[in-house]
Design an enzyme around this catalytic site. Structure first.
Site, PDB file in Angstrom:
ATOM      1  N   LYS A   1     -43.205-107.793  48.071  1.00  0.00           N
ATOM      2  CA  LYS A   1     -44.392-107.173  48.643  1.00  0.00           C
ATOM      3  C   LYS A   1     -45.617-107.502  47.791  1.00  0.00           C
ATOM      4  CE  LYS A   1     -42.026-103.045  50.442  1.00  0.00           C
ATOM      5  NZ  LYS A   1     -42.394-103.155  51.860  1.00  0.00           N
TER       6      LYS A   1
ATOM      7  N   ARG B   1     -32.749-101.506  57.492  1.00  0.00           N
ATOM      8  CA  ARG B   1     -31.763-101.631  58.577  1.00  0.00           C
ATOM      9  C   ARG B   1     -30.429-102.156  58.058  1.00  0.00           C
ATOM     10  NH1 ARG B   1     -36.019-105.492  61.378  1.00  0.00           N
ATOM     11  NH2 ARG B   1     -37.256-104.094  60.083  1.00  0.00           N
TER      12      ARG B   1
END
Length: 481
Positions: free
Chosen positions: A258, A332
């Site tokens: 990030k 996920r």
């Protein structure tokens, strides 16, 4: 802050009158006329959450007096009023506030005001060593002049404790809260009757949780799977309702790193797991007559030399293979193995997951709603209704086979990320592939709701505790005997 109830007004330094909209004439004080005139001049009219503060001479001493609006009709909101009380008085110098209900209030309304006051009073000062005197909380006790509210408050207090626990977990920095210490923080739930099960790395390897463990392999902090079971039915309900929370205790993005700006916020990427843990504390604390299991998939996503790479293929516990396109789509990967384990272990008919899953959800809904995806209309409607009643709002998004092609992989059963568009939907489509036939399932993407950059109705800046009240209300409405 201590909440208590009394049938009569005790001595205190602050007197609060909870007044309905437009109805504060004739207050039981010698200075009632002056107060009413001052309130009117200040444009206070009793709207919910509004207030007017003054000082009066009463009984030979000076009292702080707060007129606190509770609204009327559709605006009637005792919880909002209670939160406004704390926001106004918490660092004001007031120590003991007594609340009287001008015009009367039911036991439920009194407890609701206390609930709002308690929620808004939470703050984390653990790491403050040089706090100014004016910034320190002074309000120690709130006494509500009401009868018969204790039973209502007992339930509300348990939920408030659950919300506080979630806020604590979400607020802690990642050097303090990581998978192993998250588990330790939850051990006290056993004292409430919660059965705790913990899977370590070796146990998860044996079960084939390659997807969850792939996320964790770049960190020196080992992954954990935490299950918390509360059976308030004494075995009468065999199949529990199961809640699964994403618990990424810090998310750097892994090799798909990030940007540095704002990365410190990623300590709250375990907000789903935090909500599940807090909800389990609330349900056990109020002795809910329901069979509920909360499961937290706990990992830290770091970019060391052993970290998962874009392009890697992992095998999930379900046996399905996943091409990892982006290591920052890690939530996920954690949830799919946790969902598989939950279904195989507890054989539930209903499974609901909560996760700070996608930035796309914040783009779509901002910080006003969490997104909901569901394979069953009845469950979706129940969750939306519970969220509206509890103050944790949800907005429904579609699940359609047309989106599946966006996550089809040329070399594996699926990839963990689609193209740029419909990011929240493709994430939900991914999770749906791990839901077994006949299981009612809902996915709540709460990315925009667990943390607030400015104060809200019942929270200060920081962790909101979103999800605890939603789960508690759903269980109360649909799963309690």
């Amino acid at each position: 802050m201590n909440i208590q109830f009394s049938p009569t007004r005790p001595d205190a330094d602050t007197l609060v009158f909870a007044v309905p909209k437009g109805g504060f004439d004739g207050l039981p004080l010698a200075a009632a006329a002056t107060l009413a005139a001052g309130a009117t001049a200040s444009r206070f009219n009793g709207e919910s959450g509004s207030s007017f503060e003054s000082f009066v001479e009463e009984g030979g001493k000076t009292l702080r007096v707060l007129l606190l609006g509770v609204g009327a009709g559709a605006d009637l909101d005792y919880e909002k009023a209670g939160a406004a009380l704390t926001a106004k008085l918490n660092t004001s110098g007031a120590i003991h506030a007594v609340v009287e209900f001008f015009g009367g209030a039911s036991a439920e309304q009194a407890a609701r005001l206390a609930f709002g006051a308690k929620l808004r009073g939470w703050r984390i000062d653990t790491y403050r060593t040089r706090q100014s005197e004016k910034a320190r909380p002074t309000l120690r006790t709130v006494t509500l002049v009401a009868t018969g509210a204790e039973a209502q408050w007992e339930r509300q207090a348990a939920v408030a404790e659950g919300v506080a626990f979630t806020r604590e977990l979400v607020s802690e920095p990642a050097n303090i809260l990581y998978p192993e210490s998250f588990v330790e923080r939850c051990q006290h739930l056993a004292e409430l009757g919660v059965r705790i099960t913990v899977l370590d790395k070796a146990a998860m390897e044996k079960l084939g949780m390659g997807s969850l463990l792939g996320v964790a392999q770049g960190s020196v902090r080992e992954a954990r799977l935490l299950a918390m079971e509360w059976d308030g039915t004494d075995g009468a309900v065999e199949k529990p309702v199961v809640f699964v929370g994403k618990g990424v205790t810090f998310d750097t993005g892994g090799i798909s790193l990030k940007p540095g700006a704002g990365m410190e916020d990623m300590k709250w990427d375990m907000g789903g797991a935090g909500a599940v843990a807090g909800a389990m504390k609330a349900l056990a604390g109020r002795k809910a007559k329901a069979h509920v299991v909360g499961i937290c998939g706990l990992v830290e996503n770091m970019p060391d030399g052993n970290a998962q790479r874009p392009g890697d293929v992992v095998t999930s516990m379900s046996g399905q293979t996943i091409e990892v396109i982006n290591t920052d789509a890690e939530g996920r990967l954690v949830l799919c193995d946790a969902l598989t384990w939950a279904q195989r272990t507890y054989k539930p008919e209903v499974v609901i997951d909560l996760a700070t899953l996608t930035g796309a959800m914040i783009v779509a809904l901002g910080h006003e709603y969490a997104g909901i995806f569901a394979n069953d209309d009845g469950l979706a409607n129940d969750l939306i209704a519970a969220g509206q009643a509890a103050g944790d709002p949800l907005w429904r998004f579609p699940l359609l086979p047309a989106y599946d092609k966006l996550i089809d992989s040329p070399i594996a059963d699926m990839k963990n990320m689609g193209a740029r568009y419909a990011g929240s939907i493709t994430a939900a489509q991914f999770l749906k592939r791990f839901i077994e036939d006949g299981v009612k399932w809902a996915h709540l993407d709460i990315a925009g709701m667990v943390w607030a950059d400015k104060p809200g109705g019942t929270w200060d800046k920081g962790a909101t505790g979103y999800g605890v009240r939603l789960i508690d209300r759903l269980v109360a409405d649909k799963f309690e005997q």
